[in-house]
Motif scaffolding. Structure first.
Motif, PDB file in Angstrom:
ATOM      1  N   ILE A   1       7.181  -5.605  40.320  1.00 37.60           N
ATOM      2  CA  ILE A   1       7.857  -4.615  39.476  1.00 37.60           C
ATOM      3  C   ILE A   1       8.623  -3.691  40.396  1.00 37.60           C
ATOM      4  O   ILE A   1       8.063  -3.133  41.340  1.00 37.60           O
ATOM      5  N   GLN A   2       9.920  -3.570  40.136  1.00 47.49           N
ATOM      6  CA  GLN A   2      10.736  -2.651  40.919  1.00 47.49           C
ATOM      7  C   GLN A   2      11.077  -1.435  40.064  1.00 47.49           C
ATOM      8  O   GLN A   2      11.425  -1.567  38.889  1.00 47.49           O
ATOM      9  N   LYS A   3      10.938  -0.276  40.651  1.00 46.20           N
ATOM     10  CA  LYS A   3      11.344   0.952  39.962  1.00 46.20           C
ATOM     11  C   LYS A   3      12.820   1.153  40.274  1.00 46.20           C
ATOM     12  O   LYS A   3      13.212   1.168  41.440  1.00 46.20           O
ATOM     13  N   HIS A   4      13.611   1.248  39.238  1.00 50.08           N
ATOM     14  CA  HIS A   4      15.070   1.241  39.405  1.00 50.08           C
ATOM     15  C   HIS A   4      15.640   2.529  38.818  1.00 50.08           C
ATOM     16  O   HIS A   4      15.706   2.695  37.601  1.00 50.08           O
ATOM     17  N   ASP A   5      16.020   3.409  39.730  1.00 50.88           N
ATOM     18  CA  ASP A   5      16.563   4.708  39.319  1.00 50.88           C
ATOM     19  C   ASP A   5      18.066   4.559  39.108  1.00 50.88           C
ATOM     20  O   ASP A   5      18.876   4.982  39.924  1.00 50.88           O
ATOM     21  N   ALA A   6      18.421   3.903  38.008  1.00 51.12           N
ATOM     22  CA  ALA A   6      19.829   3.652  37.669  1.00 51.12           C
ATOM     23  C   ALA A   6      20.292   4.759  36.727  1.00 51.12           C
ATOM     24  O   ALA A   6      19.640   5.799  36.628  1.00 51.12           O
TER      25      ALA A   6
ATOM     26  N   HIS B   1      14.259   2.957  34.924  1.00 47.32           N
ATOM     27  CA  HIS B   1      13.456   1.909  34.280  1.00 47.32           C
ATOM     28  C   HIS B   1      12.676   1.141  35.332  1.00 47.32           C
ATOM     29  O   HIS B   1      12.877   1.319  36.528  1.00 47.32           O
ATOM     30  N   TRP B   2      11.775   0.305  34.857  1.00 42.33           N
ATOM     31  CA  TRP B   2      10.957  -0.541  35.732  1.00 42.33           C
ATOM     32  C   TRP B   2      11.330  -1.993  35.425  1.00 42.33           C
ATOM     33  O   TRP B   2      11.347  -2.387  34.257  1.00 42.33           O
ATOM     34  N   ASP B   3      11.634  -2.774  36.471  1.00 46.82           N
ATOM     35  CA  ASP B   3      12.013  -4.171  36.276  1.00 46.82           C
ATOM     36  C   ASP B   3      10.820  -5.080  36.578  1.00 46.82           C
ATOM     37  O   ASP B   3      10.405  -5.216  37.725  1.00 46.82           O
ATOM     38  N   LEU B   4      10.290  -5.675  35.513  1.00 48.00           N
ATOM     39  CA  LEU B   4       9.184  -6.628  35.661  1.00 48.00           C
ATOM     40  C   LEU B   4       9.771  -8.000  35.965  1.00 48.00           C
ATOM     41  O   LEU B   4      10.687  -8.452  35.274  1.00 48.00           O
ATOM     42  N   ARG B   5       9.263  -8.641  37.016  1.00 49.53           N
ATOM     43  CA  ARG B   5       9.775  -9.962  37.378  1.00 49.53           C
ATOM     44  C   ARG B   5       8.614 -10.929  37.622  1.00 49.53           C
ATOM     45  O   ARG B   5       7.659 -10.620  38.338  1.00 49.53           O
ATOM     46  N   LEU B   6       8.734 -12.110  37.010  1.00 49.52           N
ATOM     47  CA  LEU B   6       7.719 -13.159  37.129  1.00 49.52           C
ATOM     48  C   LEU B   6       8.380 -14.447  37.580  1.00 49.52           C
ATOM     49  O   LEU B   6       9.360 -14.896  36.964  1.00 49.52           O
ATOM     50  N   GLU B   7       7.866 -15.009  38.658  1.00 49.82           N
ATOM     51  CA  GLU B   7       8.403 -16.281  39.140  1.00 49.82           C
ATOM     52  C   GLU B   7       8.121 -17.381  38.120  1.00 49.82           C
ATOM     53  O   GLU B   7       6.989 -17.566  37.683  1.00 49.82           O
ATOM     54  N   PHE B   8       9.176 -18.095  37.768  1.00 51.81           N
ATOM     55  CA  PHE B   8       9.011 -19.203  36.830  1.00 51.81           C
ATOM     56  C   PHE B   8      10.103 -20.235  37.089  1.00 51.81           C
ATOM     57  O   PHE B   8      11.287 -19.907  37.061  1.00 51.81           O
ATOM     58  N   GLU B   9       9.714 -21.436  37.382  1.00 51.73           N
ATOM     59  CA  GLU B   9      10.651 -22.539  37.627  1.00 51.73           C
ATOM     60  C   GLU B   9      11.759 -22.172  38.608  1.00 51.73           C
ATOM     61  O   GLU B   9      12.939 -22.423  38.371  1.00 51.73           O
ATOM     62  N   GLY B  10      11.354 -21.554  39.707  1.00 56.94           N
ATOM     63  CA  GLY B  10      12.296 -21.335  40.805  1.00 56.94           C
ATOM     64  C   GLY B  10      13.146 -20.087  40.727  1.00 56.94           C
ATOM     65  O   GLY B  10      13.977 -19.839  41.598  1.00 56.94           O
ATOM     66  N   VAL B  11      12.975 -19.300  39.653  1.00 59.96           N
ATOM     67  CA  VAL B  11      13.705 -18.023  39.562  1.00 59.96           C
ATOM     68  C   VAL B  11      12.719 -16.917  39.190  1.00 59.96           C
ATOM     69  O   VAL B  11      11.550 -17.177  38.917  1.00 59.96           O
ATOM     70  N   LEU B  12      13.207 -15.690  39.162  1.00 66.71           N
ATOM     71  CA  LEU B  12      12.394 -14.583  38.657  1.00 66.71           C
ATOM     72  C   LEU B  12      12.857 -14.255  37.244  1.00 66.71           C
ATOM     73  O   LEU B  12      13.962 -13.745  37.040  1.00 66.71           O
TER      74      LEU B  12
ATOM     75  N   VAL C   1      11.872  -2.444  31.673  1.00 71.02           N
ATOM     76  CA  VAL C   1      10.894  -1.672  30.900  1.00 71.02           C
ATOM     77  C   VAL C   1      11.272  -0.189  31.035  1.00 71.02           C
ATOM     78  O   VAL C   1      11.226   0.356  32.136  1.00 71.02           O
ATOM     79  N   PRO C   2      11.664   0.470  29.917  1.00 72.95           N
ATOM     80  CA  PRO C   2      12.178   1.846  30.018  1.00 72.95           C
ATOM     81  C   PRO C   2      11.125   2.898  30.346  1.00 72.95           C
ATOM     82  O   PRO C   2      11.474   4.016  30.701  1.00 72.95           O
ATOM     83  N   LYS C   3       9.845   2.571  30.171  1.00 69.11           N
ATOM     84  CA  LYS C   3       8.790   3.537  30.511  1.00 69.11           C
ATOM     85  C   LYS C   3       7.851   2.924  31.535  1.00 69.11           C
ATOM     86  O   LYS C   3       7.777   1.706  31.662  1.00 69.11           O
ATOM     87  N   GLU C   4       7.088   3.777  32.217  1.00 69.27           N
ATOM     88  CA  GLU C   4       6.173   3.272  33.248  1.00 69.27           C
ATOM     89  C   GLU C   4       5.267   2.177  32.675  1.00 69.27           C
ATOM     90  O   GLU C   4       4.699   2.337  31.603  1.00 69.27           O
ATOM     91  N   PRO C   5       5.139   1.058  33.393  1.00 71.78           N
ATOM     92  CA  PRO C   5       4.344  -0.071  32.884  1.00 71.78           C
ATOM     93  C   PRO C   5       2.893   0.313  32.577  1.00 71.78           C
ATOM     94  O   PRO C   5       2.307   1.177  33.225  1.00 71.78           O
TER      95      PRO C   5
ATOM     96  N   ARG D   1       4.648  -1.269  25.634  1.00 69.37           N
ATOM     97  CA  ARG D   1       5.977  -0.943  26.151  1.00 69.37           C
ATOM     98  C   ARG D   1       7.013  -1.928  25.658  1.00 69.37           C
ATOM     99  O   ARG D   1       6.756  -3.130  25.595  1.00 69.37           O
ATOM    100  N   LEU D   2       8.209  -1.396  25.371  1.00 71.30           N
ATOM    101  CA  LEU D   2       9.348  -2.266  25.124  1.00 71.30           C
ATOM    102  C   LEU D   2       9.739  -2.885  26.465  1.00 71.30           C
ATOM    103  O   LEU D   2       9.715  -2.210  27.507  1.00 71.30           O
ATOM    104  N   ALA D   3      10.068  -4.168  26.458  1.00 69.71           N
ATOM    105  CA  ALA D   3      10.537  -4.853  27.673  1.00 69.71           C
ATOM    106  C   ALA D   3      11.755  -5.680  27.266  1.00 69.71           C
ATOM    107  O   ALA D   3      11.643  -6.599  26.458  1.00 69.71           O
ATOM    108  N   VAL D   4      12.904  -5.300  27.781  1.00 71.10           N
ATOM    109  CA  VAL D   4      14.151  -5.956  27.383  1.00 71.10           C
ATOM    110  C   VAL D   4      14.481  -7.056  28.394  1.00 71.10           C
ATOM    111  O   VAL D   4      14.667  -6.787  29.581  1.00 71.10           O
ATOM    112  N   GLU D   5      14.529  -8.278  27.896  1.00 75.92           N
ATOM    113  CA  GLU D   5      14.806  -9.417  28.782  1.00 75.92           C
ATOM    114  C   GLU D   5      16.206  -9.292  29.366  1.00 75.92           C
ATOM    115  O   GLU D   5      17.167  -9.019  28.655  1.00 75.92           O
ATOM    116  N   VAL D   6      16.291  -9.477  30.681  1.00 74.55           N
ATOM    117  CA  VAL D   6      17.595  -9.465  31.339  1.00 74.55           C
ATOM    118  C   VAL D   6      17.778 -10.795  32.088  1.00 74.55           C
ATOM    119  O   VAL D   6      16.933 -11.680  32.002  1.00 74.55           O
TER     120      VAL D   6
END
Ligand SMILES: [Mn+2]
Length: 157
Positions: free
Chosen positions: A39-44, A48-59, A64-68, A76-81
């Motif tokens: 999870i990367q905290k992204h002060d854009a 927000h917090w970017d949750l990333r899970l390795e799956f089939e060779g990518v992340l 996630v707009p609030k702390e996980p 938490r809402l988690a918007v797929e990117v």
């Protein structure tokens, strides 16, 4: 799985984010404990917090707009990117002003995860991180109306 969207959004002569030269490959053959979780905290423009899970060779990635959540009471809402390259998992730094995602990225949590069940509209997995630990769930709660919107929460064990 494709990094096409990821690459289209970025100018790699201007940002220090990884270009992701590795060809996406299936996770098959990997030991389960080796799947990357970060999870990367992204002060854009909006923190927000970017949750990333390795799956089939990518992340696979969600913003996630609030702390996980660390307890089963928080949802938490988690918007797929767009999918990110595996190399992104170790990225920290400054994305320059005027570029996609401009702002500071720091690693907020990392470790590995185990897939319990990965389905089209729901993912059940065990996170083994430093801040997050335990069984987590991602559920697409408006699969027809807005498939990018997921709920991210910790399961009661
Ligand atoms: Mn982000």
């Amino acid at each position: 799985m494709s990094l096409e969207k990821y690459k289209k959004k970025r100018n790699f002569t201007k940002t220090s984010e990884p270009e992701g030269t590795e060809v996406p490959k299936p996770s098959g053959g990997k030991l389960i404990g080796e799947l990357l979780y970060v999870i990367q905290k992204h002060d854009a423009s909006r923190l927000h917090w970017d949750l990333r899970l390795e799956f089939e060779g990518v992340l696979k990635s969600w913003a996630v707009p609030k702390e996980p959540p660390t307890t089963p009471h928080e949802k938490r809402l988690a918007v797929e990117v767009e999918d990110h390259p595996l190399e992104y998992g170790s990225f920290e730094g400054e994305i320059p002003e005027g570029h996609y995602g401009a702002g500071t990225v720091v690693i907020w949590d990392s470790g590995h995860y185990e897939i319990i069940e990965w389905e089209k509209n729901s993912i059940l997995f065990d996170i083994h991180g430093k801040r997050l630990e335990g069984r987590y769930c991602l559920i697409r709660f408006q699969p027809d109306k807005d498939p990018k919107n997921w709920l991210f929460f910790k399961k009661k064990m």
